[in-house]
Design an enzyme around this catalytic site. Sequence first.
Site, PDB file in Angstrom:
ATOM      1  N   CYS A  26     -12.849  10.414   7.214  1.00 44.64           N
ATOM      2  CA  CYS A  26     -11.574   9.959   6.657  1.00 44.64           C
ATOM      3  C   CYS A  26     -10.641   9.492   7.773  1.00 44.64           C
ATOM      4  O   CYS A  26     -10.571  10.092   8.841  1.00 44.64           O
ATOM      5  CB  CYS A  26     -10.911  11.084   5.858  1.00 44.64           C
ATOM      6  N   ASP A  27      -9.874   8.409   7.504  1.00 42.47           N
ATOM      7  CA  ASP A  27      -8.960   7.870   8.501  1.00 42.47           C
ATOM      8  C   ASP A  27      -7.486   8.141   8.184  1.00 42.47           C
ATOM      9  O   ASP A  27      -6.598   7.573   8.800  1.00 42.47           O
ATOM     10  CB  ASP A  27      -9.193   6.371   8.701  1.00 42.47           C
ATOM     11  N   THR A  28      -7.205   9.019   7.217  1.00 42.87           N
ATOM     12  CA  THR A  28      -5.822   9.345   6.867  1.00 42.87           C
ATOM     13  C   THR A  28      -5.367  10.595   7.606  1.00 42.87           C
ATOM     14  O   THR A  28      -6.112  11.563   7.697  1.00 42.87           O
ATOM     15  CB  THR A  28      -5.696   9.574   5.344  1.00 42.87           C
ATOM     16  N   GLU A  34      -7.366   3.545  -5.306  1.00 41.04           N
ATOM     17  CA  GLU A  34      -8.619   3.857  -4.613  1.00 41.04           C
ATOM     18  C   GLU A  34      -8.778   5.367  -4.628  1.00 41.04           C
ATOM     19  O   GLU A  34      -7.952   6.084  -4.053  1.00 41.04           O
ATOM     20  CB  GLU A  34      -8.588   3.321  -3.187  1.00 41.04           C
ATOM     21  N   HIS A  45      -9.560  -6.197   7.613  1.00 38.61           N
ATOM     22  CA  HIS A  45      -8.345  -5.842   8.343  1.00 38.61           C
ATOM     23  C   HIS A  45      -8.693  -5.252   9.713  1.00 38.61           C
ATOM     24  O   HIS A  45      -7.937  -5.440  10.659  1.00 38.61           O
ATOM     25  CB  HIS A  45      -7.495  -4.876   7.518  1.00 38.61           C
ATOM     26  N   CYS A  74      -5.657  15.650   0.307  1.00 40.21           N
ATOM     27  CA  CYS A  74      -6.893  15.331  -0.404  1.00 40.21           C
ATOM     28  C   CYS A  74      -7.569  16.642  -0.794  1.00 40.21           C
ATOM     29  O   CYS A  74      -7.400  17.664  -0.133  1.00 40.21           O
ATOM     30  CB  CYS A  74      -7.826  14.503   0.483  1.00 40.21           C
ATOM     31  N   PHE A 104       0.844  -1.195   0.000  1.00 37.72           N
ATOM     32  CA  PHE A 104       0.000   0.000   0.000  1.00 37.72           C
ATOM     33  C   PHE A 104       0.878   1.242   0.000  1.00 37.72           C
ATOM     34  O   PHE A 104       1.814   1.338   0.802  1.00 37.72           O
ATOM     35  CB  PHE A 104      -0.899   0.032   1.239  1.00 37.72           C
ATOM     36  N   CYS A 145     -13.595  14.895   3.991  1.00 41.65           N
ATOM     37  CA  CYS A 145     -14.628  13.990   4.490  1.00 41.65           C
ATOM     38  C   CYS A 145     -14.476  13.843   6.007  1.00 41.65           C
ATOM     39  O   CYS A 145     -13.379  13.550   6.496  1.00 41.65           O
ATOM     40  CB  CYS A 145     -14.518  12.623   3.836  1.00 41.65           C
TER      41      CYS A 145
END
Length: 195
Positions: A36-38, A94, A189, A29, A23, A33
């Site tokens: 979002c988890d980033t 993605e 996961h 971005c 990954f 959002c």
Amino acid sequence: MRVNEIFHSLQGEGYNSGTPAVFIRFSGCNLQCPFCDTQHESGTEMTEQEVVEAVKYLAPRSSLLVVTGGEPALQLTASLVDALHEIGKRVAVETNGTLPLPPNVDWITLSPKNAWLGDEAMPVLTRADELKVLYDGSCDPSVFDSIVATHRFLQPMDTGDANRNADLMQQAADYCLQHPQWRLSLQIHKILNIR
């Protein structure tokens, strides 16, 4: 390129779920959002060659490479995709679909956000290998019917609340039972606590 992280794990969502993959998670971005988890504030500046070397080092035998973010279309280049192909990787992206992608990407997972964020999040991509819609109970997945996708996945959103998550999972499963063109996608996961 600003890279949040590069790691080797199992793809936990969608069509390639369970497949070993490398990954590349880009920082940044064009959308904000709330779910979002980033971590967009963090990231390491890397050249394309440094990214390729990191990928080679982490998983020389895994052929699947998933580029995610943030929004990968902000940074992903055709030359990086070519370099990843040269080391034997199949490049899956993605994306929220609001920006064009390099034409040499092998697999597109479109996860549109316009149902929550409005017109500023309207995808310019109208075709994808995989359409993955996050389900929070407020959005009717039929709003995405105009997107042409070989595979359609409804993925219950992880709210951080176990009871709410169970309810959303049941709602998404019920929707898939009533609309067989959709498949349920679980974040294995997270369920199995795999990095």
